[in-house]
Every structure is written in C-alpha cells, then in structure tokens.
Design an enzyme around this catalytic site. Structure first.
Site, PDB file in Angstrom:
ATOM      1  N   ASP A 249      21.608 -51.039  62.142  1.00 51.66           N
ATOM      2  CA  ASP A 249      21.111 -49.818  62.759  1.00 51.66           C
ATOM      3  C   ASP A 249      22.223 -49.197  63.600  1.00 51.66           C
ATOM      4  O   ASP A 249      22.898 -49.891  64.365  1.00 51.66           O
ATOM      5  CB  ASP A 249      19.896 -50.141  63.633  1.00 51.66           C
ATOM      6  CG  ASP A 249      19.154 -48.887  64.062  1.00 51.66           C
ATOM      7  OD1 ASP A 249      18.372 -48.370  63.238  1.00 51.66           O
ATOM      8  OD2 ASP A 249      19.367 -48.442  65.202  1.00 51.66           O
ATOM      9  N   ILE A 250      22.445 -47.884  63.444  1.00 52.99           N
ATOM     10  CA  ILE A 250      23.464 -47.197  64.234  1.00 52.99           C
ATOM     11  C   ILE A 250      22.952 -47.008  65.660  1.00 52.99           C
ATOM     12  O   ILE A 250      21.853 -46.465  65.869  1.00 52.99           O
ATOM     13  CB  ILE A 250      23.815 -45.837  63.613  1.00 52.99           C
ATOM     14  CG1 ILE A 250      24.321 -46.018  62.173  1.00 52.99           C
ATOM     15  CG2 ILE A 250      24.875 -45.114  64.457  1.00 52.99           C
ATOM     16  CD1 ILE A 250      24.597 -44.714  61.451  1.00 52.99           C
ATOM     17  N   ASN A 257      22.821 -36.694  66.909  1.00 53.38           N
ATOM     18  CA  ASN A 257      22.113 -35.543  66.342  1.00 53.38           C
ATOM     19  C   ASN A 257      21.810 -34.493  67.395  1.00 53.38           C
ATOM     20  O   ASN A 257      21.967 -33.280  67.164  1.00 53.38           O
ATOM     21  CB  ASN A 257      20.802 -36.009  65.689  1.00 53.38           C
ATOM     22  CG  ASN A 257      21.000 -36.461  64.252  1.00 53.38           C
ATOM     23  OD1 ASN A 257      21.992 -36.131  63.616  1.00 53.38           O
ATOM     24  ND2 ASN A 257      20.048 -37.223  63.741  1.00 53.38           N
ATOM     25  N   HIS A 262      22.804 -32.111  63.200  1.00 56.27           N
ATOM     26  CA  HIS A 262      22.477 -32.988  62.081  1.00 56.27           C
ATOM     27  C   HIS A 262      23.604 -33.083  61.053  1.00 56.27           C
ATOM     28  O   HIS A 262      23.709 -34.080  60.344  1.00 56.27           O
ATOM     29  CB  HIS A 262      21.189 -32.513  61.409  1.00 56.27           C
ATOM     30  CG  HIS A 262      19.962 -32.750  62.248  1.00 56.27           C
ATOM     31  ND1 HIS A 262      19.334 -33.974  62.306  1.00 56.27           N
ATOM     32  CD2 HIS A 262      19.274 -31.923  63.079  1.00 56.27           C
ATOM     33  CE1 HIS A 262      18.291 -33.892  63.123  1.00 56.27           C
ATOM     34  NE2 HIS A 262      18.239 -32.659  63.612  1.00 56.27           N
ATOM     35  N   ASP A 266      24.779 -36.556  59.718  1.00 58.69           N
ATOM     36  CA  ASP A 266      24.839 -36.935  58.304  1.00 58.69           C
ATOM     37  C   ASP A 266      26.217 -37.476  57.928  1.00 58.69           C
ATOM     38  O   ASP A 266      26.338 -38.427  57.154  1.00 58.69           O
ATOM     39  CB  ASP A 266      24.511 -35.732  57.426  1.00 58.69           C
ATOM     40  CG  ASP A 266      23.030 -35.381  57.466  1.00 58.69           C
ATOM     41  OD1 ASP A 266      22.238 -36.191  57.975  1.00 58.69           O
ATOM     42  OD2 ASP A 266      22.669 -34.288  56.970  1.00 58.69           O
ATOM     43  N   GLU A 292      18.919 -43.898  60.252  1.00 60.33           N
ATOM     44  CA  GLU A 292      20.193 -44.583  60.489  1.00 60.33           C
ATOM     45  C   GLU A 292      20.100 -46.075  60.191  1.00 60.33           C
ATOM     46  O   GLU A 292      20.930 -46.857  60.659  1.00 60.33           O
ATOM     47  CB  GLU A 292      20.626 -44.369  61.946  1.00 60.33           C
ATOM     48  CG  GLU A 292      19.754 -45.034  62.993  1.00 60.33           C
ATOM     49  CD  GLU A 292      18.569 -44.207  63.443  1.00 60.33           C
ATOM     50  OE1 GLU A 292      18.097 -44.433  64.572  1.00 60.33           O
ATOM     51  OE2 GLU A 292      18.105 -43.333  62.671  1.00 60.33           O
ATOM     52  N   ARG A 312      32.203 -58.643  60.544  1.00 64.21           N
ATOM     53  CA  ARG A 312      33.217 -57.752  59.963  1.00 64.21           C
ATOM     54  C   ARG A 312      32.679 -56.329  59.849  1.00 64.21           C
ATOM     55  O   ARG A 312      33.403 -55.362  60.103  1.00 64.21           O
ATOM     56  CB  ARG A 312      33.648 -58.265  58.585  1.00 64.21           C
ATOM     57  CG  ARG A 312      34.587 -59.457  58.640  1.00 64.21           C
ATOM     58  CD  ARG A 312      35.294 -59.659  57.305  1.00 64.21           C
ATOM     59  NE  ARG A 312      34.338 -59.893  56.218  1.00 64.21           N
ATOM     60  CZ  ARG A 312      33.876 -61.079  55.877  1.00 64.21           C
ATOM     61  NH1 ARG A 312      34.256 -62.159  56.557  1.00 64.21           N
ATOM     62  NH2 ARG A 312      33.032 -61.209  54.862  1.00 64.21           N
TER      63      ARG A 312
END
Length: 384
Positions: A249-250, A257, A262, A266, A292, A312
């Site tokens: 998850d970012i 955003n 957006h 993206d 995300e 990594r």
C-alpha cells in the site's frame, strides 16, 4: 478455358465474401487493421478482371497493379498481426521498381509471359518478406496455421511462375490470357491450395481478438498489471499454491492526490507498479487490486526469501527520486506478508489486507509479517 465455366466465378465470390467479413469485423472493432479486408477485396477484383475482361492491355496492367496492391496489403496485415517491423520504405521502393518493369513489359514488350512472371514473383516476394518476419513469432496454433498457409501461397506462386515461364510455350498475347492454361491453373490452385490463406487469416484474427478482449478484462489499464480477476485467473481456478503473499500500500497516497492532483497520483501508481514488477521476479504474479493497493504472489518462496523480496520492494520505492513527478517528499510503501504453505492465497490476501491497516498505525514505510513488524529481524531471517 471457356469464360462461362463455373470455376472462374468461385475465387472472386469467395475472396469478396472474406473481404466483406473483415470489413464487418473491423467496423465492430474486432479486427484492428484494414489491410486484411483491402487485400482480399483487391484479390477479388483481380480475379473479376479475368472473369469479365475489358480490354487485354488494360486488363494486363490493371490486374498486375491490383495483385501487387493486394500483396502489399497482405504483408502489412501480417506485420501488424505479429507486431513485426514493417519495412515500409523497402516495400515502397520494391513496388515502385515493379511498376516501372510492369509498364515496360506491358506497353513496351507487350509480353503476357513476362508480365505474368513479373507479377507472380513480385507477389511472392512481398508476402515472403512478411513470412520471414512472422515465422519466429508464431506462438498460437492459429498463427502457425496462418504462417503455413502463407508459405503455401508463396510456394504455389513461385512454382507456377517458374513452370509456365520456363517450361511451356503458351501464347504471348494479352488477348489469349482468359482462355489460357495459366489462368485455369491460377483458379484451380487458388480454390484448392491457396484458399487456406483467407480462412487462416480469419481464424488467426479472431483468436487474437479474443486474447485482446481477455487481456483487457484481466488487466488494469493504468499499470498493465493484473486486476483482481486476472490475478485469480493467473493463480488458477482454486487458487491453491505454495508461496507467499505480499500486500503493498502506498503511504499517504490521498495527500498526493489532494495536493498535486489525480494525474500525478496516477503517475505515481504506474511508477510503483513498474518497480514492483521489476523487483518481484519473472515468476511472480503482480496485481493492482484498486486505488493504491497492490498484491504480489511469490510462488515457492520461504519466509526469509519472501521477507527479503518485500524489503527490496520497499527500498526501491523509497530510494527513487520523485522530484520528476513534482513531489517534494519521498514516496514510501507499507508491505504486509503472509506465508501460506499449501493454503489458499486468496484467504491470505484477505488476512494480510486486514492486518496491513492495523499495522500501519505502528509506523509506515515498513515490511510486516502477518500484521507484525518484520524489519527488526529481516536480516537474521534473510541469512537463515
């Protein structure tokens, strides 16, 4: 050969129907290029000239240009189908040279034999160029059938040209073409041997369209990763496999955003997707499940190796220079890992997904194992 013989009507009708089919398929956006339809339409028109001749010299020159135009369209369609280099400049020069020779043979020498030999060899050369490019790219059975049918057309054309030019003494007058043995041979071999070509082109185009539709249904359009449906299909119907699941998850993505828009969001998602794909390995199944959130299935990975892969991924994202995207801070990801053994990866995804959000409360930009922070013992596990 009498012009009223039923055999002379078969090629133009069949090729005309195939051309019409390709036209309908393109209008329905099932076939992506127009060259197949144009090639078969020109072939139908060329055969129509021998069935309904107008004036001998006009017919000789016009039919030569029509058939070379058909060959050019066929080769273009094959290059496009197999996504191979099209050699446009070389083919343009080739058609230009052919046209000059055709003018000389028709209006200068006024020789039917030379005109037929030239057109056959030029036709075979143009299609042969496409055949060479397609040969190594044919993977599907339908594509192999298409390549085989193209090879049949080339062999038939060259054999006929050589036989009638070097081993027969037919008339050299354009007015005798309609009732010539050559014209009969063209019709017979087209109906028997070469008719495999248009139908194999139809089948190969249909199979390619089905695969494009399936790809569109199973791929995320922004990242080209699998979507949830594609992920499940890639794992198999029951999803049972031995390996590890990483849910990624970012961090603080909503802020990106909200502050930069957006479009930048993206771009960040697409960049993270590329990094996950590169780091995870060729055998991994990588998907974007929405927003995300990404999921990576690592087959046959034990815990130390899976944790090292997750680390990594985290480092690759964290160490990237994001200033190109207009960001003034580093983009990071949080990753949760579940080692599944022989269990269902889908159950692991659900469990890891739930654990991820709880784990992020303890701090982001980390790799967690089953909802518990794994950074502290990562090195020890990776070296075990």
């Amino acid at each position: 050969m009498g012009s009223s013989s039923i055999i002379v009507y078969i090629p133009p009708v069949l090729f005309g129907l195939v051309a019409l089919t390709f036209l309908v398929l393109r209008q329905q956006r099932i076939v992506t290029n127009w060259q197949w339809g144009a090639g078969f339409a020109q072939t139908a028109l060329g055969f129509s000239l021998s069935t309904f001749p107008i004036e001998p010299t006009f017919d000789a020159f016009t039919s030569g240009m029509i058939f070379i135009g058909a060959a050019y369209c066929y080769s273009s369609a094959v290059f496009d189908h197999f996504q191979a280099r099209s050699y446009d400049r070389e083919r343009h020069w080739f058609v230009g040279a052919y046209t000059l020779l055709l003018v000389y043979f028709v209006f200068g020498l006024q020789s039917l034999r030379y005109q037929l030999f030239l057109t056959d060899i030029a036709f075979a050369c143009l299609i042969g160029m496409a055949l060479v490019s397609a040969f190594s790219k044919a993977r599907r059975n339908a594509d192999k059938w298409l390549v085989a049918s193209i090879a049949l057309v080339v062999v038939d054309t060259v054999a006929r040209a050589g036989y009638f030019f070097f081993h027969t003494d037919g008339s050299d007058s354009f007015s005798d073409f309609v009732d010539s043995a050559y014209n009969l041979a063209v019709h017979v071999t087209t109906i028997t041997i070469c008719m495999t070509f248009p139908f194999s082109a139809l089948v190969a185009s249909g199979v390619a369209a089905l695969e494009r539709h399936r790809e569109a249904a199973e791929r995320d359009p922004l990242t080209s990763l699998f979507n949830r449906r594609g992920f499940e299909a890639a794992l198999g119907g029951d999803g049972a496999s031995d390996g590890a699941v990483l849910v990624c998850d970012i961090d603080h993505f909503k802020q990106i955003n909200d502050t930069l828009g957006h479009a930048v969001g993206d771009a960040v998602i697409a960049a993270v997707a590329d990094m996950l794909r590169q780091v995870s390995g060729d055998d991994a199944v990588t998907a974007r499940f929405g927003g995300e959130e990404f999921v990576v299935f690592l087959p046959r990975r034990q815990l130390p190796e899976a944790l090292a892969s997750g680390e990594r991924m985290r480092q690759t994202v964290c160490e990237k220079d994001w200033r190109f995207f207009g960001l003034t801070r580093t983009v990071t990801v949080s990753i949760d890992l579940v080692r599944e053994g022989e269990s269902d990866p889908h159950a692991a995804i659900a469990r890891a997904d739930r654990a991820l959000y709880a784990a992020k409360a303890a701090g982001r930009n980390r790799v967690f194992q089953a909802g518990h922070e794994a950074d502290a013992n990562l090195s020890e596990l990776a070296s075990a």
